[in-house]
Design a protein around this motif. Structure first.
Motif, PDB file in Angstrom:
ATOM      1  N   ALA A 148     -43.190  10.285 -12.057  1.00  0.00           N
ATOM      2  CA  ALA A 148     -41.737  10.414 -11.901  1.00  0.00           C
ATOM      3  C   ALA A 148     -41.043   9.079 -12.204  1.00  0.00           C
ATOM      4  CB  ALA A 148     -41.403  10.866 -10.481  1.00  0.00           C
ATOM      5  N   VAL A 149     -41.656   7.992 -11.732  1.00  0.00           N
ATOM      6  CA  VAL A 149     -41.053   6.673 -11.967  1.00  0.00           C
ATOM      7  C   VAL A 149     -41.128   6.325 -13.457  1.00  0.00           C
ATOM      8  CG1 VAL A 149     -41.278   4.206 -11.480  1.00  0.00           C
ATOM      9  CG2 VAL A 149     -41.514   5.868  -9.630  1.00  0.00           C
ATOM     10  N   LEU A 150     -42.260   6.634 -14.084  1.00  0.00           N
ATOM     11  CA  LEU A 150     -42.381   6.338 -15.526  1.00  0.00           C
ATOM     12  C   LEU A 150     -41.368   7.149 -16.336  1.00  0.00           C
ATOM     13  CD1 LEU A 150     -46.223   6.072 -16.127  1.00  0.00           C
ATOM     14  CD2 LEU A 150     -44.609   4.310 -15.434  1.00  0.00           C
ATOM     15  N   MET A 151     -41.158   8.405 -15.912  1.00  0.00           N
ATOM     16  CA  MET A 151     -40.178   9.242 -16.623  1.00  0.00           C
ATOM     17  C   MET A 151     -38.780   8.651 -16.487  1.00  0.00           C
ATOM     18  SD  MET A 151     -41.750  12.935 -15.561  1.00  0.00           S
ATOM     19  CE  MET A 151     -40.205  13.780 -15.556  1.00  0.00           C
ATOM     20  N   ALA A 152     -38.456   8.211 -15.268  1.00  0.00           N
ATOM     21  CA  ALA A 152     -37.130   7.619 -15.050  1.00  0.00           C
ATOM     22  C   ALA A 152     -36.994   6.343 -15.887  1.00  0.00           C
ATOM     23  CB  ALA A 152     -36.928   7.320 -13.568  1.00  0.00           C
ATOM     24  N   ALA A 153     -38.026   5.494 -15.848  1.00  0.00           N
ATOM     25  CA  ALA A 153     -37.976   4.227 -16.591  1.00  0.00           C
ATOM     26  C   ALA A 153     -37.861   4.492 -18.092  1.00  0.00           C
ATOM     27  CB  ALA A 153     -39.214   3.386 -16.282  1.00  0.00           C
ATOM     28  N   GLY A 154     -38.556   5.514 -18.541  1.00  0.00           N
ATOM     29  CA  GLY A 154     -38.552   5.834 -19.976  1.00  0.00           C
ATOM     30  C   GLY A 154     -37.208   6.331 -20.475  1.00  0.00           C
ATOM     31  N   ARG A 155     -36.419   6.902 -19.603  1.00  0.00           N
ATOM     32  CA  ARG A 155     -35.148   7.487 -20.041  1.00  0.00           C
ATOM     33  C   ARG A 155     -33.921   6.663 -19.649  1.00  0.00           C
ATOM     34  NH1 ARG A 155     -36.120  12.943 -21.192  1.00  0.00           N
ATOM     35  NH2 ARG A 155     -34.003  13.051 -22.002  1.00  0.00           N
ATOM     36  N   LEU A 156     -34.136   5.651 -18.812  1.00  0.00           N
ATOM     37  CA  LEU A 156     -33.011   4.829 -18.355  1.00  0.00           C
ATOM     38  C   LEU A 156     -32.530   3.944 -19.503  1.00  0.00           C
ATOM     39  CD1 LEU A 156     -31.758   4.473 -15.473  1.00  0.00           C
ATOM     40  CD2 LEU A 156     -33.143   2.391 -15.295  1.00  0.00           C
ATOM     41  N   PRO A 157     -31.206   3.817 -19.682  1.00  0.00           N
ATOM     42  CA  PRO A 157     -30.747   2.945 -20.773  1.00  0.00           C
ATOM     43  C   PRO A 157     -30.801   1.462 -20.393  1.00  0.00           C
ATOM     44  CG  PRO A 157     -28.882   3.977 -19.676  1.00  0.00           C
ATOM     45  CD  PRO A 157     -30.108   4.525 -19.009  1.00  0.00           C
ATOM     46  N   ARG A 158     -31.618   1.117 -19.401  1.00  0.00           N
ATOM     47  CA  ARG A 158     -31.685  -0.257 -18.892  1.00  0.00           C
ATOM     48  C   ARG A 158     -33.147  -0.633 -18.635  1.00  0.00           C
ATOM     49  NH1 ARG A 158     -29.745  -1.919 -13.896  1.00  0.00           N
ATOM     50  NH2 ARG A 158     -30.100  -3.815 -15.052  1.00  0.00           N
ATOM     51  N   TYR A 159     -33.358  -1.937 -18.409  1.00  0.00           N
ATOM     52  CA  TYR A 159     -34.664  -2.429 -17.948  1.00  0.00           C
ATOM     53  C   TYR A 159     -34.866  -2.085 -16.475  1.00  0.00           C
ATOM     54  CZ  TYR A 159     -35.987  -5.825 -21.627  1.00  0.00           C
ATOM     55  OH  TYR A 159     -36.409  -6.447 -22.766  1.00  0.00           O
ATOM     56  N   PHE A 160     -36.104  -1.992 -16.010  1.00  0.00           N
ATOM     57  CA  PHE A 160     -36.387  -1.966 -14.563  1.00  0.00           C
ATOM     58  C   PHE A 160     -36.421  -3.404 -14.007  1.00  0.00           C
ATOM     59  CE2 PHE A 160     -38.273   1.930 -12.273  1.00  0.00           C
ATOM     60  CZ  PHE A 160     -37.318   2.774 -12.797  1.00  0.00           C
ATOM     61  N   PRO A 161     -37.172  -4.336 -14.638  1.00  0.00           N
ATOM     62  CA  PRO A 161     -37.282  -5.674 -14.041  1.00  0.00           C
ATOM     63  C   PRO A 161     -36.079  -6.561 -14.330  1.00  0.00           C
ATOM     64  CG  PRO A 161     -38.594  -5.559 -16.023  1.00  0.00           C
ATOM     65  CD  PRO A 161     -38.015  -4.192 -15.830  1.00  0.00           C
ATOM     66  N   MET A 162     -35.932  -7.578 -13.501  1.00  0.00           N
ATOM     67  CA  MET A 162     -34.926  -8.590 -13.786  1.00  0.00           C
ATOM     68  C   MET A 162     -35.459  -9.443 -14.936  1.00  0.00           C
ATOM     69  SD  MET A 162     -33.439 -11.626 -11.460  1.00  0.00           S
ATOM     70  CE  MET A 162     -34.654 -12.822 -11.872  1.00  0.00           C
ATOM     71  N   LEU A 163     -34.610  -9.764 -15.895  1.00  0.00           N
ATOM     72  CA  LEU A 163     -35.065 -10.585 -17.024  1.00  0.00           C
ATOM     73  C   LEU A 163     -34.109 -11.747 -17.232  1.00  0.00           C
ATOM     74  CD1 LEU A 163     -36.162  -8.239 -19.939  1.00  0.00           C
ATOM     75  CD2 LEU A 163     -37.594  -9.470 -18.331  1.00  0.00           C
ATOM     76  N   MET A 164     -34.689 -12.934 -17.352  1.00  0.00           N
ATOM     77  CA  MET A 164     -33.853 -14.084 -17.704  1.00  0.00           C
ATOM     78  C   MET A 164     -34.179 -14.437 -19.137  1.00  0.00           C
ATOM     79  SD  MET A 164     -33.481 -16.495 -14.548  1.00  0.00           S
ATOM     80  CE  MET A 164     -34.262 -16.228 -13.067  1.00  0.00           C
TER      81      MET A 164
END
Ligand code: NAD
Length: 382
Positions: A148-164
């Motif tokens: 479920a989390v991978l599906m959400a991450a795959g379809r989200l128009p954003r990153y999951f992690p914080m990125l600098m």
């Protein structure tokens, strides 16, 4: 010699298989004769050759009527290769081990009774320490939570992690998880590994510590009534409590990028936690994955079995997520089934001991009777 039959699943979308070369090898070592239907493992990437090497015979659907023990994943159903119900094809006194979803399959239960089939339901295995190795609800729920989390991450128009980055900073995604049972805890762990900030709601106060140990933040609820039901499960909460919970959750959901809902109460429809008004407040592009879709859904706008976009929010109501990861889902399920087989087939003989806590708790039908009381009430009253 006890004959075991592992058929190819015929339910739409069912990719799993109830035995693997690993479990076949063990069954053969225990003195059981195993036949596997040609192609039974194909969708789980386990070909006939692998089963043959493990000591199985590759068989045809005629085996249905010869087997003493049948190992399956999906409830028994009408099988086009047999031209009748699978339950009706079994010989009297034979044993079927599978998920049965009896509350949704009353005609199947009646066919099991008529055919004097003994059925052991994987979803009824008591959740006690001694039966942990047979706990297919847990092995499969854990896959669903991860996926479920991978599906959400795959379809989200954003990153999951914080990125600098040289192009500036991207903040972590906020994930809200409802229900911290087996699926929810795996979802928390997976979302944390992907770098999200995770907020969690549950009505059993005991889970707060588990949530925090995985790095999740627990959403405190005004618990005037305990959410702890029997056997470690949740109980159905009052309408007033659910309304308060919906309001508290609404604030978190409105600022979430992804929401994974897994809240369930055994034998009841899933509690409605995310209202249509709450979805409307979510940011466009956010994703909801509703693992309770099978029980009607935790989100008011979920359509079971479908993906829909409402108020520019993607709501995923896909069913049977474990089938989307068929190799590991089969590996774990087959091990759960193997343990139950070893429990009831000692010394190469089947013995259904009605005094044994695990066997008795798992029995759906035996000797022309429904053993599972809630199903008996359904069958009697239908
Ligand atoms: P489940 O699928 O029935 O429910 C998922 C979660 O939803 C539960 O944590 C429940 O408390 C929660 N929930 C219900 N109503 C809610 C609401 N209104 N808001 C938020 N959350 C709500 O549960 P499950 O995953 O099957 O696990 C249930 C329990 O059984 C857990 O405590 C688990 O640790 C335990 N368990 C024990 C064993 C064992 O001892 N062998 C094995 C597996 C699971």
């Amino acid at each position: 010699m006890l004959k075991v039959w592992v058929p190819k699943e015929v339910a739409a979308g069912e990719t799993r298989v109830a035995a693997t070369p690993e479990t076949v090898k063990r069954l053969v070592k225990e003195g059981l004769e195993v036949a596997v239907e040609s192609g039974a493992g194909d969708q789980a990437y386990l070909g006939d050759e692998r089963f043959k090497e493990a000591g199985a015979r590759i068989g045809a659907p005629a085996e249905w009527s010869q087997a003493d023990l049948i190992l399956k994943v999906a409830p028994l159903m009408s099988n086009p290769k047999l031209g009748k119900d699978e339950a009706a094809a079994m010989k009297p006194g034979a044993v079927a081990i599978s998920f049965f979803s009896p509350h949704k399959n009353v005609p199947m239960v009646k066919a099991l009774l008529a055919g004097k089939v003994t059925s052991l339901a994987m979803e009824l295995v008591p959740r006690i320490t001694r039966a942990q190795k047979m706990d297919a609800l847990s092995s499969q729920a854990s896959i669903a939570g991860y996926k479920a989390v991978l599906m959400a991450a795959g379809r989200l128009p954003r990153y999951f992690p914080m990125l600098m980055t040289a192009a500036g900073t991207i903040p972590s995604a906020k994930v809200v998880i409802m229900g911290a049972g087996v699926a929810g805890l795996q979802a928390i762990a997976t979302a944390k590994r992907l770098g999200a900030v995770v907020w969690v709601s549950d009505v059993r106060p005991a889970v707060k510590e588990q949530v925090e140990s995985l790095g999740g933040k627990f959403i405190d609820l005004p618990m005037q009534e305990s959410g702890e039901g029997q056997g470690g499960y949740a109980k159905e909460m009052s309408k007033e409590f659910l309304e308060k919970q919906q309001a508290i959750i609404a604030e978190h959901v409105a600022s979430a990028d992804a929401v994974i809902t897994t809240a369930q109460i055994p034998g009841k429809p899933a509690p409605r936690l995310v209202t249509a008004a709450t979805v409307q407040k979510m940011r466009p592009g956010s994703v909801i994955v509703d693992l309770a879709a099978e029980q009607g859904g935790n989100c008011e706008l979920t359509e079971p079995g479908r993906e829909v976009v409402k108020h520019r929010v993607l709501i995923m109501g896909q069913l049977n997520l474990p089938a989307s990861m068929p190799l590991d889902a089969s590996t774990l399920y087959a091990r759960n089934v193997l343990e139950l087989v070893l429990h009831v087939a000692k010394g190469g003989k089947l013995s259904i001991d009605l005094e044994d806590e695990i066997t008795k708790g798992t029995l759906l039908t035996h000797d022309g009777k429904v053993i599972h009381a809630p199903t008996a009430a359904l069958v009697g009253g239908s």
